[in-house]
Design an enzyme around this catalytic site. Structure first.
Site, PDB file in Angstrom:
ATOM      1  N   GLU A 104     -41.636   0.243  48.986  1.00 35.52           N
ATOM      2  CA  GLU A 104     -40.721   1.383  49.031  1.00 35.52           C
ATOM      3  C   GLU A 104     -40.736   2.066  50.382  1.00 35.52           C
ATOM      4  O   GLU A 104     -39.700   2.481  50.897  1.00 35.52           O
ATOM      5  CB  GLU A 104     -41.065   2.386  47.924  1.00 35.52           C
ATOM      6  CG  GLU A 104     -40.834   1.870  46.515  1.00 35.52           C
ATOM      7  CD  GLU A 104     -39.387   1.466  46.277  1.00 35.52           C
ATOM      8  OE1 GLU A 104     -38.508   1.889  47.032  1.00 35.52           O
ATOM      9  OE2 GLU A 104     -39.155   0.704  45.314  1.00 35.52           O
ATOM     10  N   TYR A 153     -37.710  10.438  46.541  1.00 38.70           N
ATOM     11  CA  TYR A 153     -37.290   9.102  46.153  1.00 38.70           C
ATOM     12  C   TYR A 153     -38.488   8.178  45.913  1.00 38.70           C
ATOM     13  O   TYR A 153     -38.590   7.525  44.856  1.00 38.70           O
ATOM     14  CB  TYR A 153     -36.380   8.478  47.216  1.00 38.70           C
ATOM     15  CG  TYR A 153     -36.303   6.997  47.029  1.00 38.70           C
ATOM     16  CD1 TYR A 153     -35.527   6.464  46.022  1.00 38.70           C
ATOM     17  CD2 TYR A 153     -37.100   6.134  47.791  1.00 38.70           C
ATOM     18  CE1 TYR A 153     -35.499   5.108  45.775  1.00 38.70           C
ATOM     19  CE2 TYR A 153     -37.086   4.779  47.561  1.00 38.70           C
ATOM     20  CZ  TYR A 153     -36.283   4.276  46.554  1.00 38.70           C
ATOM     21  OH  TYR A 153     -36.278   2.938  46.300  1.00 38.70           O
ATOM     22  N   ASP A 193     -31.590   7.151  45.723  1.00 40.01           N
ATOM     23  CA  ASP A 193     -31.454   6.762  47.128  1.00 40.01           C
ATOM     24  C   ASP A 193     -29.963   6.674  47.476  1.00 40.01           C
ATOM     25  O   ASP A 193     -29.111   7.066  46.678  1.00 40.01           O
ATOM     26  CB  ASP A 193     -32.158   5.426  47.383  1.00 40.01           C
ATOM     27  CG  ASP A 193     -31.372   4.260  46.804  1.00 40.01           C
ATOM     28  OD1 ASP A 193     -30.587   4.493  45.873  1.00 40.01           O
ATOM     29  OD2 ASP A 193     -31.546   3.135  47.287  1.00 40.01           O
TER      30      ASP A 193
END
Length: 341
Positions: free
Chosen positions: A34, A117, A135
């Site tokens: 991520e 996020y 996102d």
DNA sequence: AATTCGGGGAC
DNA sequence: GTCCCAGAATT
């Protein structure tokens, strides 16, 4: 208006891309992927993820590695503070979490480089927590599906889309749902040419039904850069320099500057200085310096230098200050050295 | 609320 | 050239 989460999940189950971190449940690896993918396309981050997993198989490996080894592996990916924050967070986990990866959204948020996020993505994918990861893809899908015009980069928009995403989230498959939303945005609900006929949400998508999906998502309009042109007068009498106090509602308000005159482009390039020349003072004109960039303005200057004891007599409304007290003029720093001449 | 941090691909 | 990317930190 209800959101066909099942259609999306069915589509995801059969159409999802095969990516290195697909099916991964180790929170450390999810987190790694991520962070690498923040503002970064999958294709660009792919090899970096593979290399990081190989070089640092555990959080401890990352925490104890020399920093230059981490940065070298990050080389070419951009946003290098991500790499420093990554290792800092790994060291935090080793020192303050007993080496156990945080398993809740609120605890993940405490890690450096982990924002809204990323915390939601790790919490949902690795631990099944029911929080929506929002996102750029999710902004696009949701704004088009519900025809939400709120700017996605505004405080209101971020709050509104987070609420909306949490509402449509399939809480039994939070991790898959979040990834499905992003997968849809990345491969079908494209920014310029969305492939609506291949979209599992087509029959319920308000943007598609109204044929105005390209109007979404909305962003705050960015202000154009405006060119401004100034003649700048450096008036020197004895060891004093003329300055003026800037008025409000413009740049440098409340601050002192050299006296200056704003002109349009035409007059800027063809200055008329008859008034000054008739008083017999020597005029020294500089070359036009490089434009000075402000946030939404580009300032162009031509400097004129005058020196003479009586020069103070022909200018009104000037404040004369000791030259040595002029160190904080709000002028572009490259021009300040001229003051000493 | 606005700005900064980056390299890369699509158009 | 512009826009966008599986955003976050800083001012």
């Amino acid at each position: 208006m209800d959101f066909p989460a099942n259609n999306l999940l069915d589509w995801y189950d059969t159409q999802k891309r095969d990516l290195p971190w697909r099916g991964e449940k180790n929170p450390y690896y999810i987190w790694l992927s991520e962070v690498i993918l923040q503002q970064t396309r999958v294709e660009q981050g792919w090899d970096y993820y593979v290399n990081f997993v190989q070089a640092f198989p555990t959080v401890r490996d990352l925490a104890t590695a020399p920093q230059d080894k981490v940065l070298r592996l990050w080389q070419g990916l951009g946003y290098y503070s991500r790499a420093r924050n990554l290792q800092s967070a790994a060291q935090y986990i080793e020192a303050h979490c007993g080496g156990i990866f945080p398993n809740r959204y609120t605890d993940l948020l405490k890690l450096k480089g982990v924002g809204n996020y990323t915390a939601a993505a790790v919490a949902s994918i690795a631990f099944g927590e029911a929080v929506a990861a929002v996102d750029g893809n999710v902004y696009r899908v949701l704004s088009r599906f519900f025809r939400v015009s709120t700017a996605i980069d505004s405080t209101e928009g971020k709050k509104q889309f987070q609420h909306l995403a949490d509402k449509v989230l399939d809480k039994n498959r939070a991790g898959d749902f979040n990834q499905a939303m992003m997968e849809l945005g990345a491969t079908v609900c494209l920014p310029k040419k969305p492939l609506c006929t291949a979209c599992p949400l087509m029959s319920a998508c308000q943007g598609y039904l109204h044929k105005d999906f390209l109007n979404f998502p909305n962003k705050t309009p960015k202000k154009a850069v405006k060119n401004r042109y100034f003649h700048v007068f450096v008036l020197q009498a004895d060891d004093k320099i003329a300055v003026t106090l800037r008025q409000n509602k413009d740049i440098w308000h409340g601050l002192y500057t050299y006296p200056l005159q704003e002109l349009d482009l035409e007059n800027f390039n063809a200055p008329k200085l008859n008034t000054l020349e008739t008083h017999g003072f020597v005029l020294q004109k500089t070359e036009t310096p490089k434009p000075h960039l402000l946030t939404h303005q580009k300032l162009h200057f031509v400097f004129y230098f005058f020196a003479g004891e009586k020069i103070a007599d022909i200018f009104d409304n000037m404040i004369w200050k000791e030259q040595k007290n002029l160190k904080n003029l709000p002028f572009p720093r490259p021009f300040l050295p001229f003051l000493g001449e």
